[in-house]
Scaffold this active site. Structure first.
Site, PDB file in Angstrom:
ATOM      1  N   LEU A 246      -7.578   6.690   2.077  1.00  0.00           N
ATOM      2  CA  LEU A 246      -7.676   7.733   0.949  1.00  0.00           C
ATOM      3  C   LEU A 246      -6.340   7.763   0.224  1.00  0.00           C
ATOM      4  O   LEU A 246      -6.440   8.608  -0.846  1.00  0.00           O
ATOM      5  CB  LEU A 246      -8.031   8.933   1.568  1.00  0.00           C
ATOM      6  N   ARG A 247      -5.576   6.745   0.206  1.00  0.00           N
ATOM      7  CA  ARG A 247      -4.195   7.039  -0.576  1.00  0.00           C
ATOM      8  C   ARG A 247      -4.644   6.745  -1.980  1.00  0.00           C
ATOM      9  O   ARG A 247      -4.023   7.378  -2.878  1.00  0.00           O
ATOM     10  CB  ARG A 247      -3.396   5.990   0.094  1.00  0.00           C
ATOM     11  N   GLY A 248      -5.499   5.684  -2.136  1.00  0.00           N
ATOM     12  CA  GLY A 248      -5.826   5.663  -3.638  1.00  0.00           C
ATOM     13  C   GLY A 248      -6.405   6.829  -4.355  1.00  0.00           C
ATOM     14  O   GLY A 248      -5.861   7.301  -5.520  1.00  0.00           O
TER      15      GLY A 248
ATOM     16  N   ASP B  61       0.833  -1.096  -0.047  1.00  0.00           N
ATOM     17  CA  ASP B  61       0.105   0.060   0.080  1.00  0.00           C
ATOM     18  C   ASP B  61       0.850   1.120  -0.022  1.00  0.00           C
ATOM     19  O   ASP B  61       0.550   2.246  -0.526  1.00  0.00           O
ATOM     20  CB  ASP B  61      -0.981  -0.113   1.211  1.00  0.00           C
TER      21      ASP B  61
END
Length: 375
Positions: free
Chosen positions: A309-311, A228
């Site tokens: 919310l990294r995506g 991730d």
């Protein structure tokens, strides 16, 4: 022996010596010639991902997974030629930015506190290799306890994370990296700082780097926590087209036979791509993405049940970097379509035993949300 013959022999000797010195100088400048990035055939997804990260380091790096012998290490090391220069503080072992107070080391902060002038210099962005057998001290750095106890000085020997600050940290076969080193990378990647503590003595320094990893899926997948952390995920395979395979073999043979001459043939292409990357880095802040597209990106992430919310963040950044690279000031839905599989496919996996999606699920969801038919 006549005087004329002596002069002729002396002239020949001087010419040979000059040629030898010139040859030695070239060898010293290119002790280990690097295969030109623009000469790499195929593997467009991998090259595309690396270029986006050079334009915007905040994308968060790339994980390159593919078969053995598909040019993963060659492409990453070829990236060194394309890296632009950055401003650094002279004598600072952490490549501190003289214009970024939040990313300065204690060494630079102390100088500013004492009103000492900061001497700056330009330096090419560095790429640091992290070997699989590296010790934690080699990666994080060590504290000289003897100096600390006898002289009261915090003597710190910087490690690989210090060298990689504001640069690239490359880990080949990252899926085979020891768990304790994985944890160190996770901490540094999350905070942007590296802290070394020993016998009650603590030293911290900035460690903001682009994390690039490569590996063979047959040797095991990465833990989801580390996966991730990579902004993008590039999947590459063995080239099946016979003509392309022949071209790759011929290029490799030509490079091995005369590396300096081979590099000269791609000099113009290398300089052109370097110029495009420098221009894109400078103009990145001017690129806009409208609110409707941002909302649709988040709808895709929510529909795919992406954790965190990294995506969303990475997709926005990658789309802007692509638009800027192609000389546009406004992000389009096609830009998002081209980058979103790289940004999200490795975030779909909930079970460590699952295989990573090829990107089809992401593309299908994109078409439903955006109302397009790019697939």
């Amino acid at each position: 022996m006549s005087q004329l013959l002596k002069k002729k022999k002396l002239k020949n000797y001087c010419q040979q010596n000059a040629a030898l010195l010139s040859s030695q100088s070239q060898v010293e400048n290119q002790i280990r010639p690097i295969f030109p990035f623009t000469a790499i055939v195929g593997q467009e997804e991998m090259k595309f991902s690396l270029i986006l990260n050079v334009i915007d380091p905040k994308i968060g790096g790339v994980m390159i997974m593919g078969d053995r012998g598909t040019g993963k290490s060659t492409a990453v090391r070829a990236l060194v030629d394309l890296l632009p220069e950055i401003n650094v503080v002279v004598d600072d072992p952490f490549n501190s930015d003289p214009e970024d107070p939040e990313g300065m080391s204690d060494f630079v902060r102390e100088k500013l506190k004492n009103n000492e002038p900061l001497l700056t210099n330009k330096k090419k962005i560095s790429m640091v290799d992290l070997p699989l057998g590296a010790t934690e001290d080699r990666v994080c750095g060590t504290i000289d306890l003897e100096k600390a106890l006898t002289e009261g000085i915090k003597a710190f020997e910087p490690g690989l994370l210090a060298q990689a600050n504001r640069g690239i940290l490359y880990v080949d076969e990252v899926n085979l990296l020891d768990d304790h080193l994985v944890d160190v990378l996770l901490d540094a990647a999350a905070s942007g700082w590296n802290t070394v503590e020993r016998e009650g003595i603590s030293i911290s320094h900035p460690a903001r780097f682009i994390l690039i990893g490569s590996g063979n899926p047959e040797e095991g997948e990465l833990r989801p926590q580390l996966l991730d952390r990579f902004g993008l995920h590039a999947q590459i395979g063995t080239v099946q087209d016979a003509h392309l395979r022949v071209q790759i073999v011929e290029q490799r043979a030509a490079f091995d036979e005369a590396p300096l001459f081979f590099r000269q043939q791609y000099q113009d292409q290398q300089e052109k791509l370097t110029g495009l990357l420098i221009s894109a880095r400078q103009n990145l802040s001017t690129v806009q993405i409208n609110s409707d597209l941002r909302i649709q990106i988040s709808q895709v992430c929510a529909t795919l049940d992406i954790d965190g919310l990294r995506g969303d963040i990475v997709t926005n950044r990658a789309a802007k970097a692509l638009a800027c690279f192609e000389g546009r000031q406004q992000v389009t839905s096609e830009d998002i379509f081209r980058v979103i599989p790289l940004c999200l496919r490795h975030r779909l996996r909930k079970d460590p035993l699952e295989t990573i999606d090829s990107g089809e699920k992401v593309r299908e969801t994109f078409d439903k949300i955006f109302g397009t038919n790019f697939c």
